[in-house]
Structure formats: structure tokens, C-alpha cells
Design an enzyme around this catalytic site. Structure first.
Site, short mmCIF file in Angstrom:
data_model
loop_
_atom_site.label_atom_id
_atom_site.label_comp_id
_atom_site.label_asym_id
_atom_site.label_seq_id
_atom_site.Cartn_x
_atom_site.Cartn_y
_atom_site.Cartn_z
N ARG A 165 0.79 -1.08 0.06
CA ARG A 165 -0.03 0.02 0.05
C ARG A 165 0.88 1.27 0.06
O ARG A 165 1.93 1.32 0.57
CB ARG A 165 -0.86 -0.06 1.27
CG ARG A 165 -1.91 1.08 1.30
CD ARG A 165 -2.82 1.21 2.65
NE ARG A 165 -1.96 1.93 3.60
CZ ARG A 165 -2.48 2.21 4.83
NH1 ARG A 165 -3.58 1.75 5.35
NH2 ARG A 165 -1.68 3.00 5.32
N SER A 198 -12.45 -2.67 3.54
CA SER A 198 -12.50 -1.80 4.60
C SER A 198 -13.79 -1.37 4.92
O SER A 198 -14.73 -0.97 4.28
CB SER A 198 -11.76 -0.64 4.27
OG SER A 198 -10.29 -0.79 4.13
N LYS A 224 -2.19 7.08 7.35
CA LYS A 224 -3.33 7.03 6.48
C LYS A 224 -3.82 8.39 6.36
O LYS A 224 -4.59 8.78 7.27
CB LYS A 224 -4.47 5.77 6.65
CG LYS A 224 -5.42 5.93 5.41
CD LYS A 224 -6.27 4.45 5.74
CE LYS A 224 -7.28 4.60 4.49
NZ LYS A 224 -6.65 4.48 3.21
#
Length: 224
Positions: free
Chosen positions: A52, A122, A151
């Protein structure tokens, strides 16, 4: 010299979420740093790896990084999950994909992936958990549990109580994510989840091996 490890065939039902490493290229120090981090981490107890990035990177970067990570993980019972980029996941034959609420819908992602790849989704509320289609999604990532700096678009932290309420809604494999570290991992594991997903608790640590061992011990309940 020991015998080489033989990787069993991973499937939509055989993966282990207990210690899920989400890679951050910046914290790890680029592709080479991600590869070395993953090697240290899977040797000490990481059970799932996700590629990611919070920054926009070109597809070739994802592809090159993914190929190296996939080759490394071939010797372990550890799946490689690609965040968002289904095309990259298919190109490198990754074990699965993780999508968020603002990405392609899970049923569309499943159609593109085919029937055998792992698909994670998610969720951050009871409503989102209730909407999960179990025929498409193999696990959910619930969060953020705590405030997180890794994030940028993270929503308001759920806390342990919020996490527990969401986790109790559905019988599906679930991993908690968001601000989880050595200090709070034990309380997270008591909330009804199957594992914890961490970023900075491993990525960028001065001693990755030690950090991973301590987290692995916690998720196994050995520190209680």
C-alpha cells in the site's frame, strides 16, 4: 543447512490475519526497504502482507515492487495482498486485493479478480459491516481503531468500544487497523477480531525483527 520451506497453496479460506503487515514505501525506504522489511517480518511471525502507498506512484513502481515481494513470499505461507490496484494484482498474480469504501464495489472487484483470489474490504461503521456481501468478501479491515498518521484520509477513530460493536455484527474474518502498536495490541485482540494490521509498528522500526516478535507474541496471547 535447513530444508527449504514449501509454500502450500493459499486459498480464500486458508489465510491467517493474525499479524497483518501493511507496507509503507516511505517508512520502509523504497522497494529495497520493503523487501528487507518483509523478509525480517515474515521470519518472525507476520502472517499476511499488503502492498500500500499513501502517495501516488506509477504503475511500474507497483509492478516491480509486487514482483519482488511475491517472489520472496513464495517460500512462506503468507499471502501478498495489493491495495486498490486490481490490475497490478492480476499482473503479478498476487494472492488478493484489498479495497476501500471509495474504491470499486466489492462485487465488481470480485468479478475482475475471479473466484479464487482473496478479497478484503475496509469498513468503519456498523452500517458498512451490515452491507458486506459474504459471497464476495473474504475478510474485513475495521478501523481506524486509534488515530493514525500513516493514512491521510482516515476517518475518526473508533476506539475499542466502537471496534468491538462493529466486529460483533457479522461472522466473517476481521482484522483491526489504525494506530495499533505494542502498547495497545493486546486490548485490540480482545475486541473480537482475528488479528491486527500494523504499519509503523513494524515499518521503519530500528529493530524490525524484535518489533515483529513482540507483536507476534501479543497476538498469540503469550503476554497475558
Amino acid at each position: 543447512m535447513g530444508y527449504p520451506k514449501i509454500r502450500r497453496e493459499l486459498s480464500r479460506t486458508s489465510f491467517d490475519l493474525s499479524l497483518y503487515l501493511v507496507l509503507d514505501p516511505e517508512l520502509c525506504g523504497g522497494i529495497a526497504g520493503m523487501v528487507s522489511t518483509v523478509y525480517e517480518a515474515v521470519e518472525r511471525g507476520v502472517t499476511c502482507v499488503q502492498l500500500r502507498s499513501e502517495k501516488e506512484v506509477d504503475k511500474r513502481y507497483w509492478y516491480d515492487a509486487g514482483l519482488l515481494l511475491k517472489a520472496l513470499l513464495e517460500d512462506y505461507d503468507v499471502p501478498l495482498i495489493v491495495n486498490d490496484h486490481i490490475d497490478v494484482a492480476l499482473a503479478i498474480d498476487a494472492d488478493g486485493v484489498h479495497v476501500g469504501q471509495k474504491d470499486l464495489p466489492a462485487d465488481v472487484a470480485r468479478r475482475l479478480l475471479g473466484p479464487n483470489k482473496i478479497l478484503g474490504l475496509s469498513v468503519g461503521s456498523i452500517y458498512e459491516m451490515e452491507q458486506v456481501k459474504l459471497q464476495d468478501v473474504d475478510y474485513v479491515g475495521i478501523g481506524p481503531v486509534f488515530a493514525t498518521s500513516t493514512k491521510k484520509d482516515a476517518r475518526k477513530a473508533l476506539g475499542i468500544d466502537g471496534l468491538s460493536m462493529i466486529a460483533a455484527q457479522r461472522d466473517i474474518p476481521k482484522v483491526a487497523i489504525g494506530g495499533i502498536n505494542i502498547d495497545n495490541a493486546a486490548s485490540v485482540m480482545k475486541s473480537g477480531v482475528d488479528g491486527i494490521a500494523v504499519v509503523s509498528a513494524i515499518c521503519g522500526q530500528a529493530d524490525i525483527a524484535s518489533a515483529t516478535r513482540r507483536l507476534a507474541s501479543i497476538v498469540r496471547g503469550e503476554n497475558e
